[in-house]
Motif scaffolding. Sequence first.
Motif, PDB file in Angstrom:
ATOM      1  N   ASP A 103      -0.260 -49.488  48.185  1.00 21.89           N
ATOM      2  CA  ASP A 103      -1.142 -48.527  48.399  1.00 21.89           C
ATOM      3  C   ASP A 103      -0.673 -47.180  47.915  1.00 21.89           C
ATOM      4  O   ASP A 103       0.452 -46.999  47.726  1.00 21.89           O
ATOM      5  CB  ASP A 103      -1.512 -48.343  49.940  1.00 21.89           C
ATOM      6  N   ASP A 104      -1.612 -46.045  47.898  1.00 22.36           N
ATOM      7  CA  ASP A 104      -0.869 -44.812  47.568  1.00 22.36           C
ATOM      8  C   ASP A 104      -0.212 -44.414  48.458  1.00 22.36           C
ATOM      9  O   ASP A 104      -0.233 -44.800  49.869  1.00 22.36           O
ATOM     10  CB  ASP A 104      -1.915 -43.715  47.209  1.00 22.36           C
ATOM     11  N   THR A 105       0.761 -43.370  48.355  1.00 20.60           N
ATOM     12  CA  THR A 105       1.750 -43.103  49.132  1.00 20.60           C
ATOM     13  C   THR A 105       1.536 -42.476  50.610  1.00 20.60           C
ATOM     14  O   THR A 105       2.070 -42.833  51.666  1.00 20.60           O
ATOM     15  CB  THR A 105       2.838 -41.994  48.715  1.00 20.60           C
ATOM     16  N   ARG A 106       0.195 -41.807  50.514  1.00 20.98           N
ATOM     17  CA  ARG A 106      -0.137 -41.365  51.878  1.00 20.98           C
ATOM     18  C   ARG A 106      -0.512 -42.295  52.541  1.00 20.98           C
ATOM     19  O   ARG A 106      -0.174 -42.269  53.842  1.00 20.98           O
ATOM     20  CB  ARG A 106      -1.420 -40.282  51.506  1.00 20.98           C
ATOM     21  N   SER A 107      -1.620 -43.252  52.027  1.00 16.44           N
ATOM     22  CA  SER A 107      -1.977 -44.503  52.844  1.00 16.44           C
ATOM     23  C   SER A 107      -0.879 -45.100  53.509  1.00 16.44           C
ATOM     24  O   SER A 107      -0.957 -45.725  54.685  1.00 16.44           O
ATOM     25  CB  SER A 107      -3.151 -45.256  52.065  1.00 16.44           C
ATOM     26  N   GLN A 108      -0.094 -45.518  52.585  1.00 17.93           N
ATOM     27  CA  GLN A 108       1.006 -46.328  53.034  1.00 17.93           C
ATOM     28  C   GLN A 108       1.913 -45.934  54.233  1.00 17.93           C
ATOM     29  O   GLN A 108       2.004 -46.144  55.057  1.00 17.93           O
ATOM     30  CB  GLN A 108       2.221 -46.674  51.776  1.00 17.93           C
ATOM     31  N   LEU A 109       2.210 -44.481  54.044  1.00 17.91           N
ATOM     32  CA  LEU A 109       3.043 -43.794  55.237  1.00 17.91           C
ATOM     33  C   LEU A 109       2.268 -43.837  56.457  1.00 17.91           C
ATOM     34  O   LEU A 109       2.689 -44.194  57.511  1.00 17.91           O
ATOM     35  CB  LEU A 109       3.666 -42.460  54.651  1.00 17.91           C
ATOM     36  N   GLN A 110       0.941 -43.584  56.460  1.00 17.77           N
ATOM     37  CA  GLN A 110       0.132 -43.520  57.499  1.00 17.77           C
ATOM     38  C   GLN A 110       0.185 -44.986  58.085  1.00 17.77           C
ATOM     39  O   GLN A 110       0.018 -45.011  59.439  1.00 17.77           O
ATOM     40  CB  GLN A 110      -1.389 -43.046  57.333  1.00 17.77           C
ATOM     41  N   ARG A 111      -0.086 -46.119  57.339  1.00 17.96           N
ATOM     42  CA  ARG A 111      -0.306 -47.436  57.931  1.00 17.96           C
ATOM     43  C   ARG A 111       1.162 -47.638  58.623  1.00 17.96           C
ATOM     44  O   ARG A 111       1.112 -48.338  59.717  1.00 17.96           O
ATOM     45  CB  ARG A 111      -0.687 -48.271  56.781  1.00 17.96           C
ATOM     46  N   THR A 112       2.134 -47.400  57.976  1.00 14.63           N
ATOM     47  CA  THR A 112       3.514 -47.917  58.250  1.00 14.63           C
ATOM     48  C   THR A 112       3.826 -47.122  59.693  1.00 14.63           C
ATOM     49  O   THR A 112       4.271 -47.562  60.559  1.00 14.63           O
ATOM     50  CB  THR A 112       4.620 -47.595  57.219  1.00 14.63           C
TER      51      THR A 112
ATOM     52  N   GLY B  12       2.674 -68.404  35.934  1.00 10.22           N
ATOM     53  CA  GLY B  12       2.199 -66.880  35.392  1.00 10.22           C
ATOM     54  C   GLY B  12       2.753 -65.859  36.374  1.00 10.22           C
ATOM     55  O   GLY B  12       3.209 -64.862  35.784  1.00 10.22           O
ATOM     56  N   HIS B  13       2.666 -66.265  37.676  1.00  7.81           N
ATOM     57  CA  HIS B  13       3.020 -65.265  38.599  1.00  7.81           C
ATOM     58  C   HIS B  13       4.563 -64.697  38.396  1.00  7.81           C
ATOM     59  O   HIS B  13       5.135 -63.745  38.433  1.00  7.81           O
ATOM     60  CB  HIS B  13       2.961 -65.695  39.910  1.00  7.81           C
ATOM     61  N   ALA B  14       5.434 -66.017  38.178  1.00  7.49           N
ATOM     62  CA  ALA B  14       6.876 -66.035  37.964  1.00  7.49           C
ATOM     63  C   ALA B  14       7.234 -65.069  36.871  1.00  7.49           C
ATOM     64  O   ALA B  14       8.002 -64.056  36.596  1.00  7.49           O
ATOM     65  CB  ALA B  14       7.336 -67.055  37.989  1.00  7.49           C
ATOM     66  N   GLU B  15       6.457 -65.530  35.480  1.00 12.88           N
ATOM     67  CA  GLU B  15       6.594 -64.629  34.341  1.00 12.88           C
ATOM     68  C   GLU B  15       6.161 -63.347  34.394  1.00 12.88           C
ATOM     69  O   GLU B  15       6.959 -62.639  33.919  1.00 12.88           O
ATOM     70  CB  GLU B  15       5.751 -65.775  33.153  1.00 12.88           C
ATOM     71  N   ARG B  16       5.302 -63.083  35.061  1.00 15.45           N
ATOM     72  CA  ARG B  16       4.988 -61.637  35.109  1.00 15.45           C
ATOM     73  C   ARG B  16       5.994 -60.997  35.888  1.00 15.45           C
ATOM     74  O   ARG B  16       6.015 -59.788  35.611  1.00 15.45           O
ATOM     75  CB  ARG B  16       3.341 -61.671  35.864  1.00 15.45           C
ATOM     76  N   PRO B  58       0.633 -61.420  43.704  1.00 18.78           N
ATOM     77  CA  PRO B  58      -0.255 -62.400  43.547  1.00 18.78           C
ATOM     78  C   PRO B  58      -1.676 -61.592  43.759  1.00 18.78           C
ATOM     79  O   PRO B  58      -2.882 -62.097  43.487  1.00 18.78           O
ATOM     80  CB  PRO B  58      -0.060 -63.339  44.808  1.00 18.78           C
ATOM     81  N   ALA B  59      -1.575 -60.549  44.481  1.00 18.96           N
ATOM     82  CA  ALA B  59      -3.039 -59.833  44.703  1.00 18.96           C
ATOM     83  C   ALA B  59      -3.212 -58.841  43.708  1.00 18.96           C
ATOM     84  O   ALA B  59      -4.185 -57.943  43.838  1.00 18.96           O
ATOM     85  CB  ALA B  59      -2.835 -59.193  46.021  1.00 18.96           C
ATOM     86  N   PHE B  60      -2.270 -58.399  42.666  1.00 21.57           N
ATOM     87  CA  PHE B  60      -2.443 -57.582  41.471  1.00 21.57           C
ATOM     88  C   PHE B  60      -3.654 -58.244  40.827  1.00 21.57           C
ATOM     89  O   PHE B  60      -3.147 -59.237  40.155  1.00 21.57           O
ATOM     90  CB  PHE B  60      -1.268 -57.105  40.992  1.00 21.57           C
ATOM     91  N   ARG B  61      -4.616 -57.683  40.507  1.00 15.99           N
ATOM     92  CA  ARG B  61      -5.783 -57.870  39.429  1.00 15.99           C
ATOM     93  C   ARG B  61      -5.855 -57.050  38.539  1.00 15.99           C
ATOM     94  O   ARG B  61      -6.617 -57.236  37.611  1.00 15.99           O
ATOM     95  CB  ARG B  61      -7.044 -58.014  40.381  1.00 15.99           C
ATOM     96  N   SER B  65      -2.987 -49.740  36.337  1.00 19.55           N
ATOM     97  CA  SER B  65      -2.139 -49.968  35.470  1.00 19.55           C
ATOM     98  C   SER B  65      -0.928 -50.527  36.170  1.00 19.55           C
ATOM     99  O   SER B  65      -0.598 -50.040  37.223  1.00 19.55           O
ATOM    100  CB  SER B  65      -1.744 -48.905  34.546  1.00 19.55           C
ATOM    101  N   ALA B  66      -0.409 -51.438  35.294  1.00 20.47           N
ATOM    102  CA  ALA B  66       0.949 -52.037  36.085  1.00 20.47           C
ATOM    103  C   ALA B  66       2.001 -51.078  36.493  1.00 20.47           C
ATOM    104  O   ALA B  66       2.656 -51.125  37.375  1.00 20.47           O
ATOM    105  CB  ALA B  66       1.633 -53.063  35.037  1.00 20.47           C
ATOM    106  N   ARG B  67       2.007 -49.982  35.480  1.00 19.43           N
ATOM    107  CA  ARG B  67       2.892 -48.763  35.749  1.00 19.43           C
ATOM    108  C   ARG B  67       2.660 -48.090  37.167  1.00 19.43           C
ATOM    109  O   ARG B  67       3.637 -47.892  38.013  1.00 19.43           O
ATOM    110  CB  ARG B  67       3.022 -48.002  34.763  1.00 19.43           C
ATOM    111  N   THR B  68       1.473 -47.484  37.292  1.00 16.23           N
ATOM    112  CA  THR B  68       1.120 -46.970  38.635  1.00 16.23           C
ATOM    113  C   THR B  68       1.124 -47.708  39.729  1.00 16.23           C
ATOM    114  O   THR B  68       1.698 -47.412  40.677  1.00 16.23           O
ATOM    115  CB  THR B  68      -0.136 -46.139  38.576  1.00 16.23           C
ATOM    116  N   TRP B  69       0.980 -48.926  39.587  1.00 13.01           N
ATOM    117  CA  TRP B  69       0.857 -50.047  40.523  1.00 13.01           C
ATOM    118  C   TRP B  69       2.373 -50.049  40.970  1.00 13.01           C
ATOM    119  O   TRP B  69       2.704 -49.979  42.370  1.00 13.01           O
ATOM    120  CB  TRP B  69       0.289 -51.332  40.123  1.00 13.01           C
TER     121      TRP B  69
END
Lengths: 194, 168
Positions: A103-112, B12-16, B58-61, B65-69
Motif C-alpha cells: 500500500d502507499d505509505t500513508r495507508s500502510q501506516l494508518q492500517r498498521t 515463475g513466482h520464484a524467478e520473479r 503472488p498478489a502483484f499483477r 510499475s515493479a519499481r514503485t511497488w
Amino acid sequence: MSEDAFPLRAIWMSGAAGDDDLRTAVERVLDKDRAQRSRERRLRGAGAAAMVALVPVLIWAAAFGVSPLVRVAYALMAVGCVAGVVAEWLYLAWSRRALPGPDDTRSQLQRTAFMLDAQVWLTRTAALWSSPVFVGVLLICVWLYRERTLAGALTIGTLTLAAWIGIGAGAVRTTAELTRRRRRLDEALADLHA
Amino acid sequence: MDYLSQKRMDHGHAERFVQLMAEFERPMRRLCAVYADRAMDRDDLFQEIFLAVWRALPAFRGEASARTWLYRIAHNVALTWQARQRRRDTQEGPLSDHAGPETHIDVRRLELKRTIARMPPGDRTLVLLWLEGLSAAEIEDVTGIKAPTVAVRLSRIRKALQPNEVTP
C-alpha cells in the motif's frame, strides 16, 4: 528537480554493495519466511490442541463434577480456555494484518496503527479475559479447602495467583511496547503529512 | 537452486523474486544503511524488506510499475521496522562501522547518509526516493503525498543537502 541533484545522486548511488551473493541473500530471506511460518503454525497448533484436548474434558467435568462449586469452576475454566485460544488467534491475525505490504505509505501506516490499537486493546484486557480460568482454579481451591486439605488449597491457590499476576505483568509490558510502537508510527505519519 | 523447488512457490513466482532481488539489491542496501547503523540491523532490515516482497509477490499483477511497488513495500517496512526498534540509532549514526572512507566520494556519501538519517521520517522518505531517481509523480504513488507537495518539500530538503552541508 534541479540539475544540482545529479552530483548528489551520483554520490548516493556510489555506495552500498552487499556482502552476500544473490543466492545466499535469497536463501536467507526464504529461511526467515519458513521460520516465521513455522512459528505461527506452532502457535496456532497449540491453540487448536488446547481446544480439542482440554475444552471437551472441562465441559465434561462441568456437567458431571462432584458438586455445584466444582461444576461452576470447570465451566469457568472451559470459558477461559476458549477465550484464551480465540484471543491468541486474533492477536496472530492482527499481527499478520499489521505487516507492511504494497500500500502507499500513508495507508500502510494508518492500517498498521489501527491493528496495533486492536492488539493493545487485547493485551490491556488480558488479565480480564483470562480471569475465568484463574477464578475457576481458585474455586477448585475453595472446594479443596472445604473437602480435602488446606495445604493443597494454599499451594494451588498461590501458584494460580502467581500465574495470574505474571500474565497481567506480561500484558502490561507488551501493552507498553505496542503503545510505544504506535506512538512512533503516529509521529512518522504526522511528519509524512506535515 | 533448492529454493526454486519448494512446493509452495510456482516457478515463475520464484524467478520473479530472484530477478527483483538482483535488480533492487543495491538500492535496498542504500536504504537500509540510512535506517540502521549496525551491520546486523542493516541485514535484518534488508531481509525484512525482501520477506515482505516475497509474501506480496503472488498478489502483484503489474498494475503499478515493479519499481514503485517495491519502493512502497521497502519504505513501509523500513518505517515500521524503525518503530519497533528500541534505540533511535539513526539519530547519531557513527561512520566508524564501515571499512573506512578511503576516497573523497566515500566521505561525501557517508556524510550524506548521516544527514539523511538525522532527518524526520517524512523528509527522509521523500529524499531517499528522490535520490533513487523517482519522479514527483512516482513519489506520490509510493507515499500518498500529492506531487506538488512533494516538489515543494523536496526543494526545501535539497537546501539542507547543499554541498557545504555535505562536505565534512
